[in-house]
Write an enzyme that holds these catalytic residues in place. Structure first.
Site, short mmCIF file in Angstrom:
data_model
loop_
_atom_site.label_atom_id
_atom_site.label_comp_id
_atom_site.label_asym_id
_atom_site.label_seq_id
_atom_site.Cartn_x
_atom_site.Cartn_y
_atom_site.Cartn_z
N GLU A 239 28.41 88.93 46.34
CA GLU A 239 29.15 90.02 45.69
C GLU A 239 30.16 90.73 46.59
OE1 GLU A 239 26.14 92.53 43.97
OE2 GLU A 239 25.82 91.14 42.31
N GLU A 360 24.16 84.76 38.81
CA GLU A 360 23.17 85.82 38.62
C GLU A 360 23.34 86.36 37.21
OE1 GLU A 360 22.71 89.13 41.24
OE2 GLU A 360 23.05 87.97 43.06
#
Length: 454
Positions: A239, A360
């Site tokens: 991320e 995810e």
């Protein structure tokens, strides 16, 4: 932003009885509610695959090939490769001690039993408990041997690994630790966490880390990581965000630099960035409107611009509606996510010409009026879009649920954690998706629609 990653110690012993429970679990059902029919050889192959894992190569039995890319699809030995995978970020940490190693083994056994193909996990731990990198450029050989073991154990169970290389978040050190190390040693330009991306000294040390990982020779298999097809691919960062430069220039330059560096050392493995999927200022207004809010376009990342980097083989996307849409009800969240997923698959098909993997996704158990049936509905909505894209040779290349654990690991869980065997409806759905994707693969390999098993 995806959920926090816990760094606490483990709990009690593993749940070895779960596999016996799951092996006798109810029938797998397809999207229309019908059980997978018994269709001759194809079903028999799937039964063997899920029940015994005999289709999975292991050391001494068969030579593994690297997963590659052909346009918008992953390929293995020239044929389409679909990913129904999962996240277990904690494997390196659990492999560091003998008492907790069985949890890693059990998780691989469960994943293989469910027909899942790839596990995403951390190949980093910077300066915290069980640190792999204890200080800038200094590594703990004992922890490295634990990572060796995780990779060898994955291969033994026929599971491939997507290995993430550093965290944007502070859990397990991340970019914050690199900046702190450089600042404490008097070589850092700034104490800002985002200096990780632009400080030449920090970049140099991160490249030392990358080279050390990529060229590591596994003490168990004798294979350097860059030569091991057990590794599905590398993820540059979990991320990445650089909010101090909302133009996106700083992060883009870092991605270009690091991706090129990785490929100069390892050209055999797939590479992704680790993005959440937000559209930045370079993207069109239409695309920016798909973001869950205007703020998400100011985080210094841009899904399209970043993913177009030539050394990046596939794009990654995360899906967390309950974190992004705090006031929305469940119906509004599912409607939004349908557009979010469709938009990114469309990007892969029309703009990037690369696979898109949803690395995810999860639904928090702390959501208002949460029911386990909502998770099934939410997960299925994503699985269905991936399946339909795959059927049409599209860019929707796979999914990786966040996150799976085994019993006794409550301290490693979060609002999204799932222990297989405790929620049968989720277990059945995960296995069903494996079944559907295997059916599709067999159908395409044989060019015979009678091979469909789900």
């Amino acid at each position: 932003m995806s959920p926090g990653r816990h760094s606490g110690g483990g709990g009690g012993g593993g749940g070895g009885g779960w596999l016996k429970h799951f092996a006798g679990h109810g029938r797998v059902r397809s999207g229309n509610g019908l059980a997978c029919p018994l269709l001759g050889i194809a079903f028999f192959a799937a039964f063997i695959y899920f029940s015994f894992g005999d289709f999975r190569p292991s050391p001494g039995r068969a030579e593994l090939s690297f997963v590659g890319r052909n346009g918008t699809q992953f390929v293995l030995d020239g044929r389409a490769f679909y990913v129904n995978g999962w996240n277990s970020y904690w494997m390196l940490d659990q492999a560091a001690e003998e008492f907790s190693k069985p949890r890693v083994t059990e998780m691989f056994q469960i994943g293989a039993k469910m027909g899942m193909t790839v596990c995403r996990t951390w190949a980093f731990n910077d300066g915290t408990y069980h640190a792999l990198q204890v200080s800038l450029g200094i590594f703990d050989e004992r922890i490295f041997k634990a990572l060796d073991w995780v990779i060898a154990e994955a291969r033994r169970h026929g599971i491939r690994l997507l290995l993430s290389l550093v965290n944007n978040l502070q859990h397990y050190g991340g970019k914050t630790q690199y900046v702190k190390w450089a600042w404490d040693e008097g070589i850092g330009l700034s104490s800002s966490n985002d200096s990780f991306f632009f400080d030449p000294s920090i970049r140099k040390y991160f490249k030392i880390y990358l080279k050390t990982i990529l060229t590591r020779k596994n003490h168990i298999t004798g294979i350097e990581y860059r030569d091991d097809p057990t590794i599905f691919g590398w993820e540059l960062m979990n991320e990445p965000q650089c909010a101090s430069d909302s133009s996106g220039d700083t992060l883009q330059e870092w991605i270009e630099d690091m991706s090129e560096f990785v490929k100069t050392i390892d050209h055999k493995h797939l590479l992704t960035i680790g993005l959440e999927g937000f559209y930045g200022p370079v993207s069109s207004q239409e695309k920016q409107s798909i973001n869950p809010g205007q703020w998400y376009g100011t985080l210094g990342s841009d899904f399209l611009l970043n993913s177009k980097v030539s050394h990046v083989d596939f794009a990654s996307v995360h899906v967390y509606p309950d974190q992004w849409l705090l006031k929305a009800d469940f119906s509004e969240k599912t409607n939004y996510i349908s557009k979010w997923v469709a938009s990114h698959i469309e990007d892969g098909d029309q703009e990037l010409h690369k696979p898109v993997m949803f690395t995810e996704f999860g639904l928090s158990k702390k959501s208002k009026n949460f029911e386990h049936s909502q998770r099934v509905t939410f997960y299925r909505s994503i699985f269905d879009k991936i399946y339909e894209s795959a059927r049409n040779n599209g860019a929707g290349a796979g999914t990786m649920i966040w996150q799976l654990l085994v019993p006794g690991m409550e301290q490693y869980s979060d609002d999204y954690g799932i222990i297989p065997g405790q929620t049968p409806s989720v277990d059945s759905l995960l296995k069903e998706q494996s079944c559907r994707l295997l059916s599709l693969k067999l159908e395409k390999d044989s060019s015979d629609t009678s091979s469909r098993i789900c």
